[in-house]
Design an enzyme around this catalytic site. Structure first.
Site, PDB file in Angstrom:
ATOM      1  N   GLU A 136       0.853  -1.184   0.000  1.00  0.00           N
ATOM      2  CA  GLU A 136       0.000   0.000   0.000  1.00  0.00           C
ATOM      3  C   GLU A 136       0.895   1.242   0.000  1.00  0.00           C
ATOM      4  O   GLU A 136       1.842   1.288   0.772  1.00  0.00           O
ATOM      5  CB  GLU A 136      -0.903   0.046   1.234  1.00  0.00           C
ATOM      6  CG  GLU A 136      -1.890   1.195   1.149  1.00  0.00           C
ATOM      7  CD  GLU A 136      -2.895   1.235   2.321  1.00  0.00           C
ATOM      8  OE1 GLU A 136      -2.820   0.370   3.208  1.00  0.00           O
ATOM      9  OE2 GLU A 136      -3.711   2.148   2.318  1.00  0.00           O
ATOM     10  N   MET A 278       0.614  -2.937   8.669  1.00  0.00           N
ATOM     11  CA  MET A 278      -0.128  -3.027   7.410  1.00  0.00           C
ATOM     12  C   MET A 278      -1.088  -4.199   7.457  1.00  0.00           C
ATOM     13  O   MET A 278      -0.720  -5.308   7.835  1.00  0.00           O
ATOM     14  CB  MET A 278       0.879  -3.169   6.260  1.00  0.00           C
ATOM     15  CG  MET A 278       0.247  -3.303   4.900  1.00  0.00           C
ATOM     16  SD  MET A 278      -0.716  -1.828   4.439  1.00  0.00           S
ATOM     17  CE  MET A 278      -1.999  -2.563   3.457  1.00  0.00           C
ATOM     18  N   GLU A 279      -2.315  -3.929   7.026  1.00  0.00           N
ATOM     19  CA  GLU A 279      -3.429  -4.859   7.214  1.00  0.00           C
ATOM     20  C   GLU A 279      -3.572  -5.915   6.124  1.00  0.00           C
ATOM     21  O   GLU A 279      -4.687  -6.381   5.868  1.00  0.00           O
ATOM     22  CB  GLU A 279      -4.726  -4.043   7.299  1.00  0.00           C
ATOM     23  CG  GLU A 279      -5.171  -3.366   5.973  1.00  0.00           C
ATOM     24  CD  GLU A 279      -4.756  -1.922   5.817  1.00  0.00           C
ATOM     25  OE1 GLU A 279      -3.766  -1.506   6.455  1.00  0.00           O
ATOM     26  OE2 GLU A 279      -5.401  -1.184   5.048  1.00  0.00           O
ATOM     27  N   GLU A 313      -5.403  -2.799  12.780  1.00  0.00           N
ATOM     28  CA  GLU A 313      -5.163  -3.639  11.597  1.00  0.00           C
ATOM     29  C   GLU A 313      -6.209  -4.747  11.530  1.00  0.00           C
ATOM     30  O   GLU A 313      -6.677  -5.106  10.464  1.00  0.00           O
ATOM     31  CB  GLU A 313      -3.744  -4.230  11.606  1.00  0.00           C
ATOM     32  CG  GLU A 313      -2.614  -3.205  11.735  1.00  0.00           C
ATOM     33  CD  GLU A 313      -2.706  -2.025  10.784  1.00  0.00           C
ATOM     34  OE1 GLU A 313      -3.255  -2.176   9.684  1.00  0.00           O
ATOM     35  OE2 GLU A 313      -2.251  -0.917  11.168  1.00  0.00           O
ATOM     36  N   HIS A 316      -9.431  -3.481  10.123  1.00  0.00           N
ATOM     37  CA  HIS A 316      -9.374  -3.277   8.671  1.00  0.00           C
ATOM     38  C   HIS A 316      -9.894  -4.498   7.907  1.00  0.00           C
ATOM     39  O   HIS A 316     -10.262  -4.368   6.741  1.00  0.00           O
ATOM     40  CB  HIS A 316      -7.933  -3.027   8.227  1.00  0.00           C
ATOM     41  CG  HIS A 316      -7.543  -1.576   8.159  1.00  0.00           C
ATOM     42  ND1 HIS A 316      -8.350  -0.607   7.627  1.00  0.00           N
ATOM     43  CD2 HIS A 316      -6.393  -0.940   8.522  1.00  0.00           C
ATOM     44  CE1 HIS A 316      -7.725   0.564   7.677  1.00  0.00           C
ATOM     45  NE2 HIS A 316      -6.546   0.397   8.218  1.00  0.00           N
ATOM     46  N   GLU A 335      -9.545   4.520   6.463  1.00  0.00           N
ATOM     47  CA  GLU A 335      -8.680   4.930   7.569  1.00  0.00           C
ATOM     48  C   GLU A 335      -9.426   5.717   8.646  1.00  0.00           C
ATOM     49  O   GLU A 335      -9.259   5.466   9.836  1.00  0.00           O
ATOM     50  CB  GLU A 335      -7.471   5.714   7.054  1.00  0.00           C
ATOM     51  CG  GLU A 335      -6.531   4.896   6.156  1.00  0.00           C
ATOM     52  CD  GLU A 335      -6.027   3.604   6.801  1.00  0.00           C
ATOM     53  OE1 GLU A 335      -6.184   3.432   8.030  1.00  0.00           O
ATOM     54  OE2 GLU A 335      -5.479   2.752   6.068  1.00  0.00           O
TER      55      GLU A 335
HETATM   56  N1  B3K Z   1      -2.903   1.021   5.708  1.00  0.00           N
HETATM   57  C1  B3K Z   1      -1.595   1.135   6.254  1.00  0.00           C
HETATM   58  C2  B3K Z   1      -0.868   2.356   5.823  1.00  0.00           C
HETATM   59  C3  B3K Z   1      -0.127   2.226   4.550  1.00  0.00           C
HETATM   60  C4  B3K Z   1       0.741   3.425   4.303  1.00  0.00           C
HETATM   61  C5  B3K Z   1       1.390   3.377   3.000  1.00  0.00           C
HETATM   62  N2  B3K Z   1       2.294   4.463   2.764  1.00  0.00           N
HETATM   63  C6  B3K Z   1      -1.595   1.089   7.739  1.00  0.00           C
HETATM   64  C7  B3K Z   1      -2.877   1.400   8.398  1.00  0.00           C
HETATM   65  O1  B3K Z   1      -3.406   2.483   8.304  1.00  0.00           O
HETATM   66  O2  B3K Z   1      -3.414   0.519   8.987  1.00  0.00           O
HETATM   67 ZN    ZN Z   2      -5.322   1.931   8.801  1.00  0.00          ZN
END
Ligand code: B3K
Ligand code: ZN
Length: 912
Positions: A136, A278-279, A313, A316, A335
């Protein structure tokens, strides 16, 4: 011709073009299956991707297939198993174009990549000898050519082959399908993820890892295996993350009706990671700092962060994975909502008020600064140059506040009905913020028409409130005007719709009143929920028995700046008599702010009688607060000790900076020091008492546990210690020395170290240095503890900080390619050592800009984040502002600027 949701900008590319929300169009092709084969070798990795493609019949698709790719070496392209001649496709540094392919076909692409030399930590890279991925937002295109956009969902299978001795553990998303041995001491594993997902949720891990295992039985009775993978030395630090995961799984079933879907949930901890975690579907990859927790090596704060990030996470899996985002402009859809969910979870697990205070504190300092700075953007931005720059506090924290406001307007039950509808309606799809709002409206019948402006207008709204008391009628009139300052590209703003929670407070507590306005709703316990929609509104509260103090924006019901002319005694009354913890804390912050403001305009806290008097009144109130909580045998737990700690703490520089249009940081610092000295002299004896009693009480509670009550007691105890060590009384030095020497947990040890290192007394220096050295000797093999050690030193505002930081940059423990180390030392200095970072000679800015330039090509994401303190240059008085601007210019003049740094630097300079 570039696809509109990718808009890749190669590192070093001279032109960094923007991508616009208005240009979104659905993909020309879908990828129904993605079958990947990875052959991992130390000098290179070969990726064989078989993509099952289908033209999107619903759109007037372009004839060519355009796949995004970055830093890839293309070996071959085959269509339906037939290798294509090189002149049948075009490839450049950011895409592969296949001219007029069939409507349905299998595209096989072989690429070679070099994870060992990938320091950007995007795509596939090596972290301390372990392969891992971060895809991501647009990292997957560094693995293979792909439709790297979140609205292309595919079923993934992944076969990984690697050396058995070096990489015994091979992981990817979903469930393990099969595994076996290969030639030359190698082995393989094949994973199948049955859920369709966008490429940004892909993950791969290969390494020599140890594992902790547990299980969770879901509400429908399915057994889920839970596995946390770490280096074997860290096996003793996984219990808390595991417990947090189980708590989160249970909570999401209860509060949101969401059950986990796979049979396996894995977390892997890596030491080189650009953010927290990261999820990835079924295979979360975490920064070690957000997984590992052991009382000896991590603080209470770290324990709480682990709990929050593990939950975030996990949540998510529904808000992000099962329902994902259509394009990156919708990032806050997953988010903001997920932060709201994790904040509610943490509030349920710990002190809800303190969680709120912490969140508001971050929002009001850092997010408000972002909202008022050159990178200001709405929670659904309209354009970006580099999407990585938009993982911001605005998207996350303000995004969560917007969801929270919906929750307040709709009430818990209707909000839950809305979220159920949203998940049901969009399961397996890529959705938009608008889809979420519509689901909320449909389920509740509530019109969120005007409320949508929160998604499109940037900037922090300002409320100017006035109160008028009519003694004869027993009537209090509240008038509120709202406005919102111009932000880049948005000169005019329309009024927002927002909930403003209020109450009327007297010595005895909240007063009963009535209000017959349609925009006021009486809640339980004499609180009102006002619906503010116009640029000016007025409410009359009648039936009041005495003159009240207005308690406004209770619980921080909307993310706004509130101006109200509180008299100092009103604020003290709120601290004493309000039952809203946020308001009590806010009142103490406002009181301290008034003292600082008056100090700067001549009413000095030490030299003027009025100033002394005002400090004394605050001291008295705080001292009463401490005395109320203290009984002969320690702290009475019915008084929230953690909240008390927050109330007695002085406002942060970040918050204070936000309160001035033109910041004279050294004058503010002098004011804060005066306040610190005066208050600590006044509170010394009650604080010593408090400290000693809390210490004994904690001892009697036995072994360290990260329980909310214990955390609260330690927080208050260590806040008192920090205060006492700044009181210029050398007889108190021994408190910190003894605490450090006898500590059996990291919270106490590092608080004592920090108190010593920040003690202004000359005779504290030797004691502090000795403990700094001992701390390192004790913990040199614990990377995360060493990070704390770096930060404590970098954040010390004693003279010579810059020299200390420079020396630490050469220390054996420092690694300038590891984001955790860079953040600990460099960001520790620039963001926590405000006075020295803003040194008159510009040396702090010089250090930061040099580091940004060094990291620009190695790790653009880290470079761009690091540079954020400089973006605030216009808020400061000269010479600071000019020196900061010059540092930005120096970065702008650097060759080969990454898109990440380019965007932030140019936007910051354009704003001049
Ligand atoms: N979704 C990821 C963040 C990714 C960032 C990429 N530069 C972590 C989170 O918000 O859970
Ligand atoms: Zn997130």
């Amino acid at each position: 011709m570039a696809d509109v949701t990718s808009g890749a900008v190669a590192v070093g590319s001279p032109v960094s073009q923007a991508t616009y929300l208005k240009d979104y169009r659905p993909p020309d092709f879908f990828i129904d299956r993605t079958d990947l084969e990875f052959d991992l070798f130390n000098d290179k990795t070969t990726v064989n991707a078989h993509l099952t493609l289908r033209r999107n019949a619903a759109v007037d698709a372009a004839p060519d297939l355009i796949l995004a790719g970055e830093n890839l070496h293309l070996v071959s392209v085959a269509i339906n198993n037939i290798i294509q001649p090189t002149d049948s496709y075009q490839v450049n540094h950011q895409q592969l174009v296949i001219a007029s392919p069939p409507d349905q076909f299998i595209l096989s692409i072989v690429t070679e990549i070099d994870p060992a030399n990938n320091l950007s930590l995007e795509g596939l890279y090596l972290s301390d000898g372990m392969y891992c991925t971060q895809c991501e937002a647009q990292g997957f295109r560094r693995i293979t050519y792909y439709l790297d956009r979140p609205d292309v969902l595919s079923v993934f299978t992944t076969k990984i082959t690697a050396d058995l001795g070096q990489y015994p553990v091979l992981l990817s998303n979903g469930n393990l399908d099969s595994q076996g041995l290969a030639d030359d001491g190698r082995h393989w594993a094949k994973w199948i993820d049955p859920f369709k997902k966008p490429a940004y949720l892909f993950a791969l891990v290969a390494g020599d890892l140890a594992m902790v295992e547990d299980s969770f039985t879901t509400v429908s009775g399915r057994q889920v295996a839970l596995k946390i993978y770490v280096e074997s030395k860290d096996l003793n630090k996984c219990d808390h993350a595991m417990q947090s995961l189980k708590n989160a799984m249970q909570w999401d079933e209860k509060v949101y009706g969401r059950e986990y879907d796979l049979d396996l949930y894995m977390i892997v901890a890596v030491d080189f990671f650009n953010m927290g975690a990261m999820e990835n579907k079924g295979l979360n990859i975490f920064n070690t700092s957000c997984v590992l927790a052991n009382p000896l090596t991590q603080t209470d704060m770290a324990f709480q962060r682990v709990e929050a990030v593990v939950a975030h996470e996990y949540f998510h899996n529904w808000s992000g994975n099962r329902v994902t985002c259509r394009d990156w402009f919708q990032l806050s859809l997953k988010e903001g909502f997920t932060v709201f969910r994790d904040a509610s979870f943490s509030a349920d697990m710990n002190s809800a008020t303190v969680k709120r205070v912490e969140d508001v504190s971050l929002l009001r300092s850092a997010q408000f600064a972002e909202d008022g700075g050159p990178m200001s953007h709405p929670i659904r931005p309209e354009s970006y140059i580099e999407i990585s720059n938009f993982y911001t506090l605005t998207i996350y924290e303000k995004g969560a506040e917007v969801i929270r406001m919906m929750h307040q307007f709709l009430g818990a039950d209707k909000f839950r009905a809305g979220s159920d509808l949203y998940f049901d309606r969009h399961d397996g799809e890529a959705a938009t913020c608008e889809d979420f709002i519509v689901a909320m409206e449909n389920a509740s019948g509530y019109d969120l028409g005007q409320f949508r402006r929160w998604y499109s207008q940037a900037g922090t709204p300002v409320l100017d409130a006035e109160g008028d008391w009519d003694q004869q009628r027993g009537c209090y009139t509240l008038k509120i005007q709202q406005s919102c300052p111009a932000t880049p590209g948005q000169d005019q703003k329309l009024p927002f719709s927002m909930p403003v929670k209020v109450a009327l407070v007297a010595d005895s507590g909240l007063l009963a009143a009535s209000c017959n306005s349609l925009s006021a709703q009486l809640l339980d316990g004499n609180e009102f929920l006002l619906s503010l929609t116009d640029s000016e509104q007025q409410w009359q509260f009648t039936g009041l028995s005495e003159k009240p103090v207005a308690s406004l924006l209770r619980g921080f019901s909307a993310p706004v700046k509130l101006n109200f002319h509180y008299q100092p005694q009103d604020l003290l009354q709120l601290i004493d008599a309000d039952n809203d913890g946020f308001i009590r804390w806010d009142a103490s912050q406002r009181y301290a702010l008034q003292l600082v403001q008056k100090h700067l305009t001549g009413e000095q806290m030490i030299d003027s009688a009025a100033g002394q008097q005002a400090v004394k009144a605050l001291g008295l109130s705080l001292s009463q607060l401490l005395q109320q909580g203290l009984s002969g045998r320690g702290w009475d737990l019915s008084f929230d000790a953690a909240l008390t700690a927050e109330i007695i703490r002085l406002p942060s520089y970040a918050y204070l900076i936000e309160q001035f249009d033109s910041v004279d940081i050294h004058a503010i610092s002098e004011a804060i020091e005066c306040l610190q000295i005066s208050l600590s002299a006044q509170l010394k004896s009650v604080m010593v008492d408090c400290y000693q009693q809390l210490r004994q009480q904690l001892e009697s509670l036995g072994e360290y546990q990260p329980l909310a009550d214990h955390v609260a007691l330690r927080s208050l105890k260590n806040t008192c210690l920090a205060f006492l060590l700044r009181s210029l009384d050398s007889s108190l030095l021994h408190l910190a020395e003894t605490q450090f020497d006898l500590a059996n947990n990291m919270t106490d040890q590092s608080s004592a170290l920090s108190a010593l290192v920040n003690c202004p007394l000359e005779n504290a220096e030797a004691a502090a240095q000795q403990r700094v050295d001992r701390f390192y000797q004790q913990w040199s093999s614990e990377s995360l503890v060493v990070n704390q050690w770096l930060t404590v030193q970098a954040a010390s505002d004693k003279p010579g900080a810059l020299g200390r930081v420079r020396a630490l940059m050469d220390h054996e423990a420092y690694d300038n390619t590891n984001p955790n180390k860079v953040r600990a030392l460099i960001a520790g200095f620039c963001m926590r050592n405000i006075t020295q970072f803003h040194a008159q000679d510009g040396s702090g800015y010089e250090l930061l800009s040099s580091e940004v330039i060094r990291l620009n090509t190695l790790n653009p994401q880290l470079a761009s984040r690091l540079l954020s303190p400089l973006t605030q240059w216009q808020r400061f008085k000269t010479p600071q502002s000019e020196l900061m601007q010059a540092s930005l210019q120096r970065i702008a003049d650097t060759e080969n600027l990454s898109a990440d740094v380019f965007e932030v630097v140019t936007k910051s300079l354009v704003a001049s």
